[in-house]
Structure formats: structure tokens, C-alpha cells
Scaffold this motif. Structure first.
Motif, mmCIF file in Angstrom:
data_model
loop_
_atom_site.group_PDB
_atom_site.id
_atom_site.type_symbol
_atom_site.label_atom_id
_atom_site.label_comp_id
_atom_site.label_asym_id
_atom_site.label_seq_id
_atom_site.Cartn_x
_atom_site.Cartn_y
_atom_site.Cartn_z
ATOM 1 N N ASP A 168 0.804 -1.224 0.000
ATOM 2 C CA ASP A 168 0.000 0.000 0.000
ATOM 3 C C ASP A 168 0.836 1.272 0.000
ATOM 4 N N ARG A 186 1.648 6.570 2.168
ATOM 5 C CA ARG A 186 0.479 5.733 1.919
ATOM 6 C C ARG A 186 -0.700 6.658 1.624
ATOM 7 N N GLU A 187 -1.098 6.653 0.370
ATOM 8 C CA GLU A 187 -2.093 7.624 -0.099
ATOM 9 C C GLU A 187 -3.458 7.414 0.547
ATOM 10 N N GLN A 188 -3.832 6.174 0.829
ATOM 11 C CA GLN A 188 -5.191 5.906 1.290
ATOM 12 C C GLN A 188 -5.529 6.592 2.615
ATOM 13 N N ASP A 189 -4.531 6.800 3.473
ATOM 14 C CA ASP A 189 -4.802 7.521 4.718
ATOM 15 C C ASP A 189 -3.846 8.683 4.959
#
Length: 282
Positions: A168, A186-189
């Protein structure tokens, strides 16, 4: 048998510590920041789901046993990282890697431009005492600046930005402090493991290092050798709009405080990031 790194570090002058020494912080459920004297290392892995993890940086010299104990407390007695990722190879970020590898024999990943310092081919430039009046800056010529040789384990990070064993995450080349310095995102968070691209303590001041007084600052000035690249790297990570940042030195910073401070650093880098004078300034 004493390895190359240990023999060089044996008589190193490393008098610094902080009130944060030995303290761990859960930044995300699977992202743990641990302070080793004056520097942060990061463990990525959720102990509620697995005993597998990846270690980002390896702290100060002679800290291998402490790091192993920290991991065992978090993941259990049989913990063994799948890999080690180095943001760069300075003594306070790669100080215990060779000793840890004697037991673990795991792959180590770093940027291609950092490999000469991790394969015994090059030494870093010495610390510059003229960048700041703070005592840490004045002591910096005594800090270890030699390269180490972990050529049996280290390999370059994939060119596509992926991070082995961390699907991720992406690595970002953030040079300036060293030629091959990287940060992880980590782009998602919006989680940023910044290394020394910027820090949240005035690293040149012994008092502020010891007390961990939080303030935004550029990379540690005494070891930074390319200030134009350092500025571009700060702009690069600010553009990611991170939600939380774990820096190599200082307390994690998050939310609006991080956004405001990182923007301020970009806008005022010439005043608070770059030193007025020094061996590597011009």
C-alpha cells in the motif's frame, strides 16, 4: 566476529538522548513510531492481525538488542521483519542495521543513489559545525560519517516506486539531506514517513533535542549537503497533503497543525530551513 560497522562505531562520540528515548507511539493501527535516543524508527504491521512487519530505519549504533525487544513486545517472541527499508544511511538511521542482520538475514532496501554508502564504497561528508550556534551542530564533526558495508543484503528499491513487502506504500525520492534520501507515503490515509526531509524539532539545538520541543524545521542542517534539492524535496512532500507525518527526529505531527506548519516551511524555507552560512550552503 566484529563486523566492519561495529568496529568503526565502537569509539563513536554519541552523547545525545531525549525525554522520548524508549517511548513508542501508535500513529496508525499498523504504524508504530519508536524513539531510539534522539531518532525515530518506524514499524509497519498490525500486531492484531499478524506478526509480520517491516522495519523503517534501524536507529542509533549499539541499539540492536533494544530494537529486538521492542519488536518482541509488540509482535511476540518469534517476530522477524520481512524486510528493512532505509530512508538513508546516516549513522542515526542505519546505526544498528549490520548487527540486526547478523541474526535476521533479511533484505534491506534503499535508493540506488544511497547504495555507495551502504556497500563500503563512499563516506558521507563530515558534519558542518558552522550552520547553527546550537551545541548539536557544534558537535557534528565528531559524529560518524563513514559508510557501512551491508552489500550482502542491500538492494535498490524498485524503480516503479513500489516498496517490497509494503503493497500500500510508495517510496518518493527526496534528496538534499543525502543523495539517495527517500520518504514513504500511503495515499489511502495520508501517512507520511518522512525520514529527514523535514523534522519536527530543531535538531541543531541540544536543549530542544533533549526536551523534544516541537517545531517545524528543515532537514538537520549539519549533515545536509544539497540545499536546493532539499527545498524541492520539502515542496514535493507538502504537495502530497499528508494527514500525519512521522519524521526522523521529533514528535509525529498531524491534521491542521501539520498542514499549516509544512506550508509555512515551504513558504519560509530560506529563513527557517536553510542555514545562512556553512560548508555546504553555496
Amino acid at each position: 566476529m566484529e563486523n566492519n560497522q561495529d568496529s568503526k562505531y565502537k569509539d563513536s562520540f554519541l552523547p545525545m538522548t531525549s525525554i522520548g528515548n524508549g517511548i513508542g507511539t501508535i500513529v496508525r493501527q499498523d504504524v508504530y513510531c519508536y524513539t531510539d535516543q534522539i531518532v525515530n524508527l518506524v514499524v509497519v504491521g498490525d500486531p492484531k492481525e499478524t506478526n509480520e512487519c517491516v522495519l523503517i530505519d534501524t536507529g542509533m549504533p549499539k541499539s540492536a538488542e533494544e530494537i529486538k525487544e521492542m519488536l518482541q513486545e509488540r509482535f511476540g517472541e518469534d517476530v522477524r521483519p520481512k524486510a528493512i527499508v532505509l530512508t538513508h544511511g546516516h549513522f542515526d538511521h542505519a546505526g544498528s542495521v549490520a548487527e540486526l542482520l547478523e541474526e535476521w538475514s533479511v533484505p534491506v532496501y534503499a535508493h540506488e543513489r544511497e547504495l555507495p554508502y551502504l556497500t563500503g564504497k563512499k563516506d558521507y561528508p563530515p558534519g558542518d559545525p558552522n550552520v547553527d550556534s546550537g551545541l548539536v551542530a557544534k558537535m557534528s564533526p565528531m559524529f560518524p560519517n563513514h559508510g557501512i558495508d551491508i552489500s550482502a543484503y542491500v538492494q535498490k528499491l524498485p524503480e516503479d516506486g513500489t516498496v517490497p513487502s509494503l503493497p500500500d506504500w510508495k517510496w518518493i525520492h527526496t534528496p538534499g539531506h543525502t543523495p539517495g534520501h527517500i520518504s514513504l507515503f500511503r495515499e489511502q490515509d495520508g501517512t507520511l514517513i518522512a525520514g529527514d526531509v523535514f523534522v519536527t524539532v530543531k535538531q541543531e539545538s541540544l536543549y530542544k533535542v533533549m526536551t523534544q520541543m516541537q517545531e517545524i524545521s528543515g532537514p538537520p542542517k549539519y549533515f545536509t549537503t544539497d540545499w536546493n534539492a532539499a527545498y524541492e524535496s520539502v515542496k514535493k512532500v507538502e504537495a502530497l497533503k499528508p494527514q500525519v507525518a512521522i519524521t526522523g527526529h521529533g514528535l509525529p505531527m498531524s491534521g491542521e497543525e501539520l498542514t499549516k506548519n509544512l506550508h509555512y516551511l515551504v513558504e519560509h524555507f530560506a529563513e527557517i530551513g536553510r542555514p545562512d552560512s556553512g560548508r555546504y550552503v553555496n
